[in-house]
Design a protein around this motif. Structure first.
Motif, PDB file in Angstrom:
ATOM      1  N   GLY A  83      -7.003  37.928  19.494  1.00 14.26           N
ATOM      2  CA  GLY A  83      -5.725  38.548  19.149  1.00 14.26           C
ATOM      3  C   GLY A  83      -5.611  38.703  17.647  1.00 14.26           C
ATOM      4  O   GLY A  83      -6.568  38.451  16.894  1.00 14.26           O
ATOM      5  N   ILE A  91       0.027  39.806  18.309  1.00 14.26           N
ATOM      6  CA  ILE A  91      -0.691  40.354  19.465  1.00 14.26           C
ATOM      7  C   ILE A  91      -1.582  39.240  20.014  1.00 14.26           C
ATOM      8  O   ILE A  91      -2.508  38.802  19.347  1.00 14.26           O
ATOM      9  N   VAL A  95      -5.975  41.549  25.137  1.00 12.83           N
ATOM     10  CA  VAL A  95      -5.405  42.880  24.919  1.00 12.83           C
ATOM     11  C   VAL A  95      -6.543  43.811  24.524  1.00 12.83           C
ATOM     12  O   VAL A  95      -7.356  43.488  23.662  1.00 12.83           O
ATOM     13  N   LEU A 148      -2.284  50.385  24.556  1.00 13.85           N
ATOM     14  CA  LEU A 148      -2.754  49.019  24.734  1.00 13.85           C
ATOM     15  C   LEU A 148      -2.593  48.600  26.188  1.00 13.85           C
ATOM     16  O   LEU A 148      -1.632  48.968  26.856  1.00 13.85           O
ATOM     17  N   VAL A 150      -2.195  45.171  28.119  1.00 14.28           N
ATOM     18  CA  VAL A 150      -1.933  43.741  27.960  1.00 14.28           C
ATOM     19  C   VAL A 150      -2.089  43.079  29.326  1.00 14.28           C
ATOM     20  O   VAL A 150      -1.356  43.384  30.266  1.00 14.28           O
ATOM     21  N   ILE A 155       3.214  41.129  23.790  1.00 16.16           N
ATOM     22  CA  ILE A 155       3.250  41.207  22.333  1.00 16.16           C
ATOM     23  C   ILE A 155       4.678  40.889  21.876  1.00 16.16           C
ATOM     24  O   ILE A 155       5.657  41.338  22.477  1.00 16.16           O
TER      25      ILE A 155
END
Length: 300
Positions: A83, A91, A95, A148, A150, A155
């Protein structure tokens, strides 16, 4: 980073800024043109600072004073495994970008006191600056913002400049702004923390006062103005009535005086007249009312 690509980025940025001023919104503040400018200067910064994983501050022109922009270059594997954290955005691991890119760049921005010029939420007031981040493919600068994916924790975005005058935390709302100008309300985990699952721009708002209800001071001024107009009208009418009554009374008094003079003239003895030098007429008594009498009969 070839010269052709750099020329394209410069052309894209300044053409976007020009179109925002000429054909953009009524206020001339276009977020898309602004973020294209951020990307341009961020890539200029990355061309100087080649170290991967290091957050670098981006220098903006002086007319954008009050905004803060920073950029970091990463490998996709590093983003997935560890991250990345900045001053405002966290973040977590797990991810990745869609589509997959080998190297990516993340541009963070804090719009500061410019926030309300570029964004507004109908019925709400901004109580924090707009904070956002963009993720894009570093190897191809013409590619726009990446999506993105996740799969772990969301986030989180922290707002350190939240207006502390807001006491009722339950009224605070987190909103995210879409590229098309849409507004989406987000969840909040703390007073000053929003969570999301994609890149974008975010801020905290609070319900605004109903615009249809004027402030008490303005309402009082409105009432005073109405009474002032009514008073002027009444004063003007009163003045006209007073003048009219005065004229009527004056005419009545003159007629009464003329009648008194005529009555007095009728009851008095009329005098004869005679002419003096042929062109002047003067009254003359035709008789003597009181006969002369001697006080003593003796006449020397």
């Amino acid at each position: 980073m070839g010269s052709d690509t750099s020329r394209f980025i410069v052309f894209m940025v300044f053409s976007s800024l020009l179109s925002s001023v000429i054909g953009g919104g009524g206020s001339g503040y276009d977020p898309k043109a602004l973020y294209a400018l951020f990307r341009y200067y961020a890539n200029q910064t990355l061309a100087i600072h080649h170290r991967t994983g290091t957050l670098s501050r981006v220098s903006l022109p002086s007319n954008f004073s009050g905004m803060e922009v920073s950029v970091v270059r990463l490998r996709s594997g590093s983003l997935w495994g560890r991250g990345v954290n900045s001053e405002f955005v966290k973040i977590p691991p797990s991810v990745r970008t869609l589509p997959y890119v080998k190297r990516l760049a993340i541009v963070y921005d804090n719009m500061g006191n410019w926030s309300s010029k570029y964004y507004h939420v109908p019925g709400y007031s901004l109580v924090s600056p707009v904070i956002g981040f963009e993720v894009y493919d570093y190897t191809d600068l013409t590619v726009g913002n990446s999506t993105l994916n996740v799969t772990g924790e969301p986030i989180s975005i922290r707002f350190p400049y939240l207006d502390m005058r807001v006491k009722d935390v339950t009224r605070l709302k987190c909103v995210g702004f879409g590229d098309d100008g849409s507004v989406e309300f987000k969840n909040m985990t703390e007073r000053d923390v929003c969570v999301t699952e994609n890149a974008g721009h975010f801020c905290i708002v609070i319900p605004a006062l109903t615009p249809s209800l004027p402030p008490p001071m303005l309402e009082k001024k409105g009432r005073d103005w109405k009474w002032w107009v009514i008073g002027c009208v009444i004063g003007a009418v009163g003045l006209v009535v007073s003048v009219s009554v005065g004229v009527v009374v004056l005419r009545w008094w003159r007629k009464r005086k003329i009648k008194d003079m005529e009555k007095e003239s009728d009851s008095s003895v009329a005098l004869d007249t005679f002419w003096v030098r042929g062109d002047h007429k003067m009254p003359c008594a035709s008789m003597i009312r009181t006969q002369p009498a001697l006080e003593h009969d003796y006449v020397p």
